[in-house]
Design a protein around this motif. Structure first.
Motif, PDB file in Angstrom:
ATOM      1  N   GLU A  58      12.712   3.368  -8.237  1.00 53.02           N
ATOM      2  CA  GLU A  58      12.635   4.686  -8.704  1.00 53.02           C
ATOM      3  C   GLU A  58      12.049   5.740  -7.823  1.00 53.02           C
ATOM      4  OE1 GLU A  58      13.931   5.854 -11.825  1.00 53.02           O
ATOM      5  OE2 GLU A  58      14.480   3.888 -12.463  1.00 53.02           O
ATOM      6  N   TRP A  59      12.381   7.061  -7.912  1.00 53.31           N
ATOM      7  CA  TRP A  59      11.858   8.082  -7.136  1.00 53.31           C
ATOM      8  C   TRP A  59      10.301   8.279  -7.048  1.00 53.31           C
ATOM      9  CZ3 TRP A  59       9.002  12.278  -8.437  1.00 53.31           C
ATOM     10  CH2 TRP A  59       9.230  12.660  -9.801  1.00 53.31           C
ATOM     11  N   TYR A  60       9.851   8.132  -8.322  1.00 54.53           N
ATOM     12  CA  TYR A  60       8.403   8.141  -8.414  1.00 54.53           C
ATOM     13  C   TYR A  60       7.469   7.155  -7.800  1.00 54.53           C
ATOM     14  CZ  TYR A  60       9.318   5.412 -12.712  1.00 54.53           C
ATOM     15  OH  TYR A  60       9.699   4.366 -13.571  1.00 54.53           O
ATOM     16  N   LEU A  61       8.178   5.804  -7.861  1.00 52.55           N
ATOM     17  CA  LEU A  61       7.559   4.695  -7.271  1.00 52.55           C
ATOM     18  C   LEU A  61       7.399   5.084  -5.641  1.00 52.55           C
ATOM     19  CD1 LEU A  61       8.758   1.765  -9.331  1.00 52.55           C
ATOM     20  CD2 LEU A  61       6.706   2.728  -9.424  1.00 52.55           C
ATOM     21  N   ILE A  62       8.639   5.372  -5.015  1.00 53.24           N
ATOM     22  CA  ILE A  62       8.741   5.792  -3.745  1.00 53.24           C
ATOM     23  C   ILE A  62       7.774   6.788  -3.185  1.00 53.24           C
ATOM     24  CG2 ILE A  62      10.020   6.808  -1.800  1.00 53.24           C
ATOM     25  CD1 ILE A  62      12.651   5.554  -3.305  1.00 53.24           C
ATOM     26  N   VAL A  63       7.470   7.993  -4.000  1.00 50.62           N
ATOM     27  CA  VAL A  63       6.578   8.959  -3.797  1.00 50.62           C
ATOM     28  C   VAL A  63       5.178   8.352  -3.919  1.00 50.62           C
ATOM     29  CG1 VAL A  63       5.523  11.101  -4.677  1.00 50.62           C
ATOM     30  CG2 VAL A  63       7.969  11.004  -4.563  1.00 50.62           C
ATOM     31  N   LEU A  64       4.854   7.702  -5.099  1.00 50.29           N
ATOM     32  CA  LEU A  64       3.472   7.153  -5.081  1.00 50.29           C
ATOM     33  C   LEU A  64       3.175   6.253  -3.943  1.00 50.29           C
ATOM     34  CD1 LEU A  64       0.989   6.662  -6.824  1.00 50.29           C
ATOM     35  CD2 LEU A  64       1.990   4.700  -8.080  1.00 50.29           C
ATOM     36  N   SER A  74       0.235   4.964   1.034  1.00 52.28           N
ATOM     37  CA  SER A  74       0.348   4.457   2.419  1.00 52.28           C
ATOM     38  C   SER A  74      -0.096   5.554   3.429  1.00 52.28           C
ATOM     39  CB  SER A  74       1.788   3.985   2.803  1.00 52.28           C
ATOM     40  OG  SER A  74       2.385   3.017   1.792  1.00 52.28           O
ATOM     41  N   GLY A  75       0.050   6.745   2.939  1.00 55.16           N
ATOM     42  CA  GLY A  75      -0.205   7.821   3.762  1.00 55.16           C
ATOM     43  C   GLY A  75      -1.694   8.102   3.930  1.00 55.16           C
ATOM     44  N   ALA A  76      -2.233   7.694   2.819  1.00 56.91           N
ATOM     45  CA  ALA A  76      -3.805   7.718   2.665  1.00 56.91           C
ATOM     46  C   ALA A  76      -4.378   6.588   3.529  1.00 56.91           C
ATOM     47  CB  ALA A  76      -4.452   7.527   1.372  1.00 56.91           C
ATOM     48  N   LEU A  77      -3.979   5.548   3.612  1.00 54.25           N
ATOM     49  CA  LEU A  77      -4.322   4.556   4.143  1.00 54.25           C
ATOM     50  C   LEU A  77      -4.287   4.738   5.936  1.00 54.25           C
ATOM     51  CD1 LEU A  77      -5.708   1.518   4.832  1.00 54.25           C
ATOM     52  CD2 LEU A  77      -3.315   0.785   4.379  1.00 54.25           C
ATOM     53  N   ILE A  78      -2.836   5.122   6.266  1.00 45.81           N
ATOM     54  CA  ILE A  78      -2.698   5.653   7.673  1.00 45.81           C
ATOM     55  C   ILE A  78      -3.662   6.598   8.037  1.00 45.81           C
ATOM     56  CG2 ILE A  78      -0.562   6.363   9.107  1.00 45.81           C
ATOM     57  CD1 ILE A  78       1.034   4.872   7.027  1.00 45.81           C
ATOM     58  N   GLY A  79      -3.559   7.966   7.136  1.00 53.29           N
ATOM     59  CA  GLY A  79      -4.425   8.818   7.974  1.00 53.29           C
ATOM     60  C   GLY A  79      -5.880   8.532   7.940  1.00 53.29           C
ATOM     61  N   PHE A  80      -6.500   7.695   7.290  1.00 53.19           N
ATOM     62  CA  PHE A  80      -7.922   7.241   7.439  1.00 53.19           C
ATOM     63  C   PHE A  80      -7.847   6.594   8.543  1.00 53.19           C
ATOM     64  CE2 PHE A  80     -11.084   3.574   7.079  1.00 53.19           C
ATOM     65  CZ  PHE A  80     -12.217   4.587   6.674  1.00 53.19           C
ATOM     66  N   THR A  81      -7.000   5.491   9.017  1.00 50.06           N
ATOM     67  CA  THR A  81      -6.997   4.749   9.954  1.00 50.06           C
ATOM     68  C   THR A  81      -6.758   5.614  11.537  1.00 50.06           C
ATOM     69  OG1 THR A  81      -6.023   2.721   8.963  1.00 50.06           O
ATOM     70  CG2 THR A  81      -5.902   2.819  11.172  1.00 50.06           C
ATOM     71  N   PRO A  89       6.410   1.162  11.957  1.00 49.59           N
ATOM     72  CA  PRO A  89       6.903  -0.164  11.339  1.00 49.59           C
ATOM     73  C   PRO A  89       7.072  -0.257   9.865  1.00 49.59           C
ATOM     74  CG  PRO A  89       4.586  -0.222  12.292  1.00 49.59           C
ATOM     75  CD  PRO A  89       5.311   1.126  12.522  1.00 49.59           C
ATOM     76  N   LEU A  90       6.089   0.664   8.994  1.00 47.84           N
ATOM     77  CA  LEU A  90       6.239   0.572   7.595  1.00 47.84           C
ATOM     78  C   LEU A  90       7.480   1.278   7.341  1.00 47.84           C
ATOM     79  CD1 LEU A  90       4.748   0.620   4.844  1.00 47.84           C
ATOM     80  CD2 LEU A  90       4.041   2.938   5.123  1.00 47.84           C
ATOM     81  N   LEU A  91       7.866   2.449   7.762  1.00 47.16           N
ATOM     82  CA  LEU A  91       8.924   2.947   7.425  1.00 47.16           C
ATOM     83  C   LEU A  91      10.202   1.885   7.638  1.00 47.16           C
ATOM     84  CD1 LEU A  91       8.424   6.464   8.462  1.00 47.16           C
ATOM     85  CD2 LEU A  91       8.624   6.077   6.225  1.00 47.16           C
ATOM     86  N   GLY A  92      10.435   1.188   8.763  1.00 44.98           N
ATOM     87  CA  GLY A  92      11.436   0.236   9.210  1.00 44.98           C
ATOM     88  C   GLY A  92      11.209  -1.020   8.106  1.00 44.98           C
ATOM     89  N   LEU A  93      10.089  -1.575   7.815  1.00 47.45           N
ATOM     90  CA  LEU A  93      10.114  -2.515   6.975  1.00 47.45           C
ATOM     91  C   LEU A  93      10.379  -2.373   5.574  1.00 47.45           C
ATOM     92  CD1 LEU A  93       7.290  -4.469   8.778  1.00 47.45           C
ATOM     93  CD2 LEU A  93       9.624  -5.250   8.688  1.00 47.45           C
ATOM     94  N   VAL A  94       9.764  -1.261   5.288  1.00 52.60           N
ATOM     95  CA  VAL A  94       9.784  -0.992   3.691  1.00 52.60           C
ATOM     96  C   VAL A  94      11.243  -0.258   3.351  1.00 52.60           C
ATOM     97  CG1 VAL A  94       8.687   0.011   1.672  1.00 52.60           C
ATOM     98  CG2 VAL A  94       7.307  -1.121   3.363  1.00 52.60           C
ATOM     99  N   PHE A  95      11.615   0.702   4.086  1.00 49.00           N
ATOM    100  CA  PHE A  95      12.698   1.565   3.872  1.00 49.00           C
ATOM    101  C   PHE A  95      13.872   1.140   4.567  1.00 49.00           C
ATOM    102  CE2 PHE A  95       8.973   4.116   2.692  1.00 49.00           C
ATOM    103  CZ  PHE A  95       9.384   4.439   1.211  1.00 49.00           C
ATOM    104  N   GLY A  96      13.859   0.152   5.596  1.00 47.04           N
ATOM    105  CA  GLY A  96      14.947  -0.205   6.270  1.00 47.04           C
ATOM    106  C   GLY A  96      15.377   1.010   7.432  1.00 47.04           C
TER     107      GLY A  96
END
Length: 258
Positions: free
Chosen positions: A2-8, A13-20, A34-41
Motif C-alpha cells: 500500500e502507498w501509505y506503508l511506502i510513504v511511512l 528510513s529518511g529520519a535514520l539516514i538523515g541523522f547518520t 543500497p536501501l532503495l536497491g534492496l527494498v524497492f528493487g
C-alpha cells in the motif's frame, strides 16, 4: 504494498539516514542507495538518482548547522564548487550508460577503499610520544587547490550519484590537515552545486523516483541537526571509526544486491 506503508517506511528510513548523514557528513545518500536497491528493487542508476532527491535538502541543512558551530570558508568552498560542476555532469552522463550491476560492484569496491582508509586514519598516532601536527584551516591554502578537490569530488559524485564528499573529506584531512568536522563541512558545501546538476541529469533521464525520494527527504531533514550536534560532541578518532564501519555495512548491502 500500500502507498501509505511506502510513504511511512520512507519517512522513517529518511529520519535514520538523515541523522547518520549529519553525524558523518555524507548527506545520507550512501545509505539510501543500497536501501532503495534492496527494498524497492531499483536498478543502481535509479537508486542513485532517487537518493539525490533526499541528499540535496539534507546537505543544505547539514551545511547550515555545521556553519553555526564553526564558520565555513566560503571562498574555498566556492573554488571547490566551481571545479565540481562540469565534472559532476560528465560523471553522471558516464554512469547512465553503464550496466547497473557493474556500476553497483564498482561502487562497492570504491566504498571498501574509503572504509580501509578511515580505519587507518582512526588508529592511535604518535606512538613515540612525538607531538601531533597542529590542524590547519582552509585559509592557509591557495584556493586553486580546492578547485582540484572539487574536480575529483564532482567526478565521483556524478558517477555514483553521491560520494563526492566522502572522497573530498580524506583529502582535506590528510593533505590539508583540516579537522574532521571542518573537512566534512567544507566538503558538503563544495558539492551543493554539483548535487543540483547530478539530480537534474538523472531526473532528465528518468532515473529519479520522486514518490520515494520526497518522503525520504522529509524524514531526513527532520533529524539532520541532531546528527550534526552529535558529530561535534564526539572524539575525532571515534567519528572516523564509525564512518569506516558504516561504509563496510554499505558495501555488503551493495554486494548482496549485486
Amino acid at each position: 504494498m500500500e502507498w501509505y506503508l511506502i510513504v511511512l517506511g520512507c519517512l522513517l528510513s529518511g529520519a535514520l539516514i538523515g541523522f547518520t548523514g549529519g553525524v558523518l557528513g555524507i548527506g545520507g545518500g550512501l545509505l539510501a542507495i543500497p536501501l532503495l536497491g534492496l527494498v524497492f528493487g531499483m536498478p543502481q542508476q535509479a537508486a542513485q538518482g532517487t537518493a539525490l532527491i533526499m541528499v540535496l535538502p539534507a546537505v543544505l541543512i547539514s551545511v547550515r548547522k555545521y556553519n553555526q558551530y564553526s564558520k565555513i570558508d566560503l571562498r574555498a568552498a566556492a573554488a571547490g564548487a566551481a571545479g565540481s560542476i562540469v565534472f559532476t555532469w560528465l560523471g553522471a552522463r558516464f554512469a547512465l550508460g553503464i550496466d547497473p550491476t557493474l556500476l553497483r560492484r564498482v561502487y562497492a569496491v570504491f566504498i571498501l577503499g574509503i572504509a580501509i582508509f578511515y580505519f587507518f586514519q582512526s588508529r592511535p598516532r604518535n606512538p613515540n610520544g612525538r607531538p601531533a601536527s597542529p590542524p590547519r584551516s582552509a585559509a592557509d591554502y591557495h584556493k586553486g587547490w580546492f578547485a582540484l578537490v572539487g574536480v575529483l569530488a564532482g567526478t565521483i559524485g556524478g558517477v555514483f550519484g553521491v560520494g563526492g564528499s566522502v572522497v573530498a573529506v580524506p583529502f582535506l584531512t590528510t593533505f590539508f590537515r583540516l579537522p574532521q568536522t571542518s573537512a566534512q563541512a567544507l566538503a558538503m558545501t563544495t558539492i551543493i552545486p554539483g548535487t543540483f546538476v547530478a539530480l537534474l541529469t538523472y531526473s532528465a533521464h528518468g532515473q529519479a523516483h520522486w514518490s520515494q525520494g520526497i518522503p525520504l527527504a522529509i524524514g531526513s531533514i527532520c533529524c539532520v541537526p541532531y546528527g550534526v550536534r552529535l558529530a561535534y560532541s564526539m572524539p575525532e578518532p571515534r567519528l572516523k571509526r564509525i564512518f569506516a564501519v558504516m561504509l563496510l555495512v554499505i558495501m555488503f548491502l551493495l554486494l548482496a544486491k549485486a
